[in-house]
Design an enzyme around this catalytic site. Structure first.
Site: not given
Ligand code: NAG
Ligand code: NAG
Ligand code: NAG
Ligand code: NAG
Ligand code: NAG
Ligand code: NAG
Length: 802
Positions: A303-305
């Site tokens: 996932t993106d952060c």
């Protein structure tokens, strides 16, 4: 990467300063502890008992080793491996591993997995990607990736970097305002695909022919239809990208597909935004269905952060955090950048929202990637890349490639006869004017994620900082810088004036600048933008040059006696119509954000030691375009009923300032068609629907539509007096069915030609693959009828029939 909306900027900065202070205190007391050895599992030398563990046994197959490892772990232990700051299991000899490293255009400190120290103070910083893409040189993309992975391995060996890099960014540069457009290879799906797969190969491919092994693991991001950061109050954490099936399959998805299928990338990152109402990190069709199912990803989905936190807390997509954790894992997420899965997965399993088998699957994908990297094979210093070390970072060759990449990308947009190249012997006094003339960090482009990261993950920050030297917080990652002024001053005598105090250019020093230009033999104006204008979390509203830049340029040009060269340093296109039409401005160069050696490369072009060959990888629109088109409208195709003009050279037919593919040389190149067919027939069986009834197109996947190939033979001539490289573009304009693009890029080939020589170039065209278009339902179709192939001003029409 991780960020926070700009409304919070003031508190952010104060938190940052506070955190910095604490960090300094920690750092000074712990500098001696700085780690200098790589992190790895299965250290059988220090701990011989590990040798009997199946997952440490290198004679077993990787998948058996992964199965062995997973079955030894408790649920709580497995959960430690669902997050970027992965936990350790000391009883099994598994140390902590930080998954988050980045190498967008050089090993960078964005992400806690990488840092610089007195051992390695910086790494080679290549041009920001948009400029490298402008080279249209696929072997360059791969060559840069290879140097970056060598430097990454070298830093890993001394404990300064990880093995998993969340790069490249291959989102389509759909709108000129996007602050992160600079990080991408531009607006064209084919170029983005070639860039992504090339750079990934360079990062990942090992030199020992071990095809399943990885030198380092790359990651294609941000999946998908992600290209709004923060525009007029719409931010990426809340944005719902409404995308048609057709645009999805012929614009947004192709680079990701190519990255997985052609580049064999080890990871894909899902984005913050929603697509058609569903957060990408919780969409089982997009993740399990497409990436893993159709494209067969061999690797992990990250996932993106804080994306899962965002889909729960900002998008309110689920009622409880456990549900958010379960939905993401079930959709296909394997690793969470952030801590959300670490906090909520156990409760999600206990509540029956997700089974432990799904956790097993996720951690298995993560472990399998680490296996391929050799992480479980014992001391990496005894493996293939074990001899790499600090001497291999910032080597003379690597830094030369950074300069070469900038040279290959820089685009000459205007050149009146008698302007460029300047003669270094004839010019006795060169005026260098403008706020970007003597900049360093500006040339590196978007690196802001670092500051934002520490705000978002303060606990990580403390954790890292207690063991790390303060160097990490310096921005001095490149090996060194050559500013434009330094580059130019190396060849001729210069005078210099910034002209404005910064790129925002509130008040220009017009009179002094005019005086300086009037006294010089030639004037170079280095203008444009920097990260205060366009960056992550910062989209533009205006695409004009900021503040009084235009006033300064026009006044200087008017006062000059010699040639006036306008150098635009920017990621996105600028409306510089005023300069294009001003005869006193004799040349215009776009230099992107050209990296550490940018100033040297600019001088190489201006003084003619390198013949420019870059071409624009994106359309430069006039300001009226952004005044009329909402950034949030994702449609690529024009809509005549609303006056919506469409996007990119494939669909937009309105006025441009400069167009996709524009770029001049100091030579002239001509194209001559030698041979190409006029007609291609698709052989149909009698049972085919199109055999008896009228069809406008046939499915590209049709059995009958396979291996319909032809060669297009061309002769390309350099009729100029300078040797140089030239990109040959092959565009196709299909018949207008299915709302197809007016034209699209089918292939490109960059060739080098000595002055007054020519060369035979062959394009291999696969009719069903290369000339097909995506229909309204997302299927590839070959249109029947007249197609026109364009090469430069050459046009060749040919017919596809049944
Ligand atoms: C490693 O696996 C091989 C193949 O199964 C086996 O022969 C060998 O004994 C194993 N090594 C150790 C140290 O267990
Ligand atoms: C968990 O596994 C059981 C038994 O295989 C199955 O019936 C159930 O649907 C699974 N639950 C989830 C949330 O996947
Ligand atoms: C240009 O920048 C360099 C490095 O930042 C600085 O040392 C130098 O003084 C500057 N040159 C001029 C003429 O201002
Ligand atoms: C710092 O490093 C040492 C040795 O590598 C380790 O034992 C310790 O836990 C680390 N401290 C923190 C706060 O991470
Ligand atoms: C250009 O310079 C001339 C005098 O050299 C002046 O008359 C004219 O107004 C100037 N034009 C602009 C646009 O500054
Ligand atoms: C492409 O880049 C490579 C690597 O820098 C270089 O050797 C080659 O000459 C370039 N090709 C052309 C046609 O310029």
């Amino acid at each position: 990467m991780a960020s926070i909306s700009s409304q919070n900027r003031v508190p952010e900065v104060s938190v940052f300063l506070f955190v910095c202070l604490i960090c300094l205190l920690f750092s000074f007391s712990h500098v001696v502890l700085a780690q200098s050895s790589p992190v790895f599992a299965c250290d059988v030398v220090s701990n011989p008992s590990l040798a009997s563990l199946g997952f440490c046994n290198t004679s077993l197959g990787a998948s058996d080793r992964v199965v062995d490892l997973v079955k030894r772990l408790t649920l709580q232990e497995k959960i430690l491996f669902l997050v970027n700051n992965a936990g350790s299991v000391s009883r099994l000899g598994i140390p902590k591993y930080e998954w988050w490293s980045e190498a967008l255009h050089g090993v960078s400190y964005v992400g806690p997995g990488t840092r610089f120290s007195s051992v390695v103070a910086g790494a080679t910083s290549f041009p920001q990607v948009i400029l490298t893409a402008a080279s249209f040189n696929t072997s360059l993309f791969e060559a840069i990736g290879k140097v970056v992975s060598t430097e990454a391995r070298a830093m890993y060996n001394v404990g300064l970097a990880g093995l998993t890099y969340w790069s490249p960014n291959i989102n389509i540069f759909r709108d000129p305002r996007w602050g992160r457009g600079q990080e991408t290879p531009g607006e064209d799906p084919l170029l983005s695909s070639k860039y992504g797969s090339g750079y990934v190969r360079g990062l990942q491919q090992r030199d020992d022919g071990n095809a399943d092994g990885l030198k380092v693991a790359a990651c294609c991001k941000h999946y998908t239809a992600y290209d709004v950061d923060n525009w007029k109050g719409v931010d990426r954490y809340h944005f719902n990208a409404v995308v048609t099936k057709q645009d999805m399959d012929d614009t947004f998805q192709p680079p990701f597909k190519s990255c997985v299928v052609d580049g064999n990338v080890a990871s894909v990152m899902c984005s913050y935004n929603k697509v058609n109402g569903i957060p990408t990190c919780a969409d089982p069709d997009l993740l399990s269905g497409v990436i893993r199912g159709e494209w067969k990803l061999n690797g992990y989905i990250v996932t993106d952060c804080d994306s899962i936190d965002v889909l729960y807390n900002s998008q309110h997509y689920t009622k409880t955090p456990e549900e958010a954790a379960a939905k993401s894992i079930l959709a296909g997420v394997d690793l969470n950048c952030g801590s959300f899965l670490g906090q909520h997965t156990e409760a999600a399993v206990k509540a029956g929202l997700v089974n432990e088998s799904a956790i097993d699957k996720a951690v298995s994908n993560n472990f399998a990637t680490l296996m391929r990297l050799g992480f479980f094979d014992g001391d990496p210093r005894k493996q293939l890349y074990g001899k790499l070390g600090p001497k291999d970072v910032c080597s003379a060759e690597n830094q030369e490639l950074a300069r070469e990449a900038a040279r290959q990308g820089i685009v000459l947009l205007k050149n009146t006869a008698g302007s460029l190249p300047l003669s270094p012997t004839a010019i006795k006094n060169l005026a260098v004017i403008g706020p970007n003339s003597n900049v360093t960090k500006t040339m590196i482009g978007n690196y802001e994620g670092k500051l934002l990261y520490f705000i978002r993950f303060p606990s990580d920050y403390f954790r890292c900082s207690s063991n790390q030297s303060v160097k990490r917080y310096d921005s001095g990652t490149p090996c060194k810088y050559t500013t434009p002024l330094q580059g130019l001053a190396a060849s001729v005598a210069t005078t210099y004036l910034p002209g404005c105090s910064n790129v925002a250019c509130g008040t220009a020093q017009v009179a002094d600048a005019q005086k300086m230009a009037a006294a010089a033999d030639a004037t170079v104006l280095v203008m444009g933008a920097d990260q205060s204008i366009e960056a992550e979390s910062r989209d533009r509203v205006s695409i004009l040059l900021p503040g009084q830049q235009q006033l300064l340029i026009t006044a200087v040009a008017n006062a000059s006696t010699g040639p006036v060269i306008l150098v635009i340093m920017s990621g996105g296109g600028m409306d510089v119509s005023f300069a294009k039409t001003n005869d006193k401005i004799t040349s215009i160069l776009w230099v992107g954000y050209p990296g550490e050696a940018g100033g040297a490369a600019i001088a190489d072009i201006i003084f003619g030691s390198y013949n420019p060959s870059g071409r624009l990888p994106m359309t430069w629109y006039p300001q009226s375009y952004v005044d009329n088109v909402p950034m949030t409208n994702m449609n690529m195709r024009p809509d005549p009923s609303s006056g919506y003009p469409g996007r990119t050279y494939r669909f937009y037919t309105g006025e441009t300032v400069y167009s996709f593919g524009d770029g001049l040389s100091y030579s002239q190149f001509s194209h001559k068609l030698i041979q190409a067919p006029r007609l291609v027939s698709v052989p149909l069986e009698e049972s085919h629907v199109c055999y008896s009834s009228e069809c406008k197109s046939v499915a590209a996947s049709d059995q009958t539509c396979q291996n319909l190939n032809f060669d297009m033979h061309l002769r390309i001539k350099n009729s100029g007096t300078m040797s140089g490289s030239h990109t040959v573009f092959l565009f196709s304009a299909p018949p207008s069915v299915h709302n197809s693009p007016q034209k699209h890029l089918v292939g490109f080939e960059k060739i080098f030609l000595h002055a007054q020589t020519d060369r035979h170039v062959i394009f291999k065209v696969d009719v069903c693959k290369d000339l097909s278009v995506v229909d309204e339902l997302g299927s590839r179709k070959v249109a029947l009828g007249k197609h026109v192939l364009h090469i430069g001003s050459l046009k060749h029409s040919f017919t596809v029939r049944i």
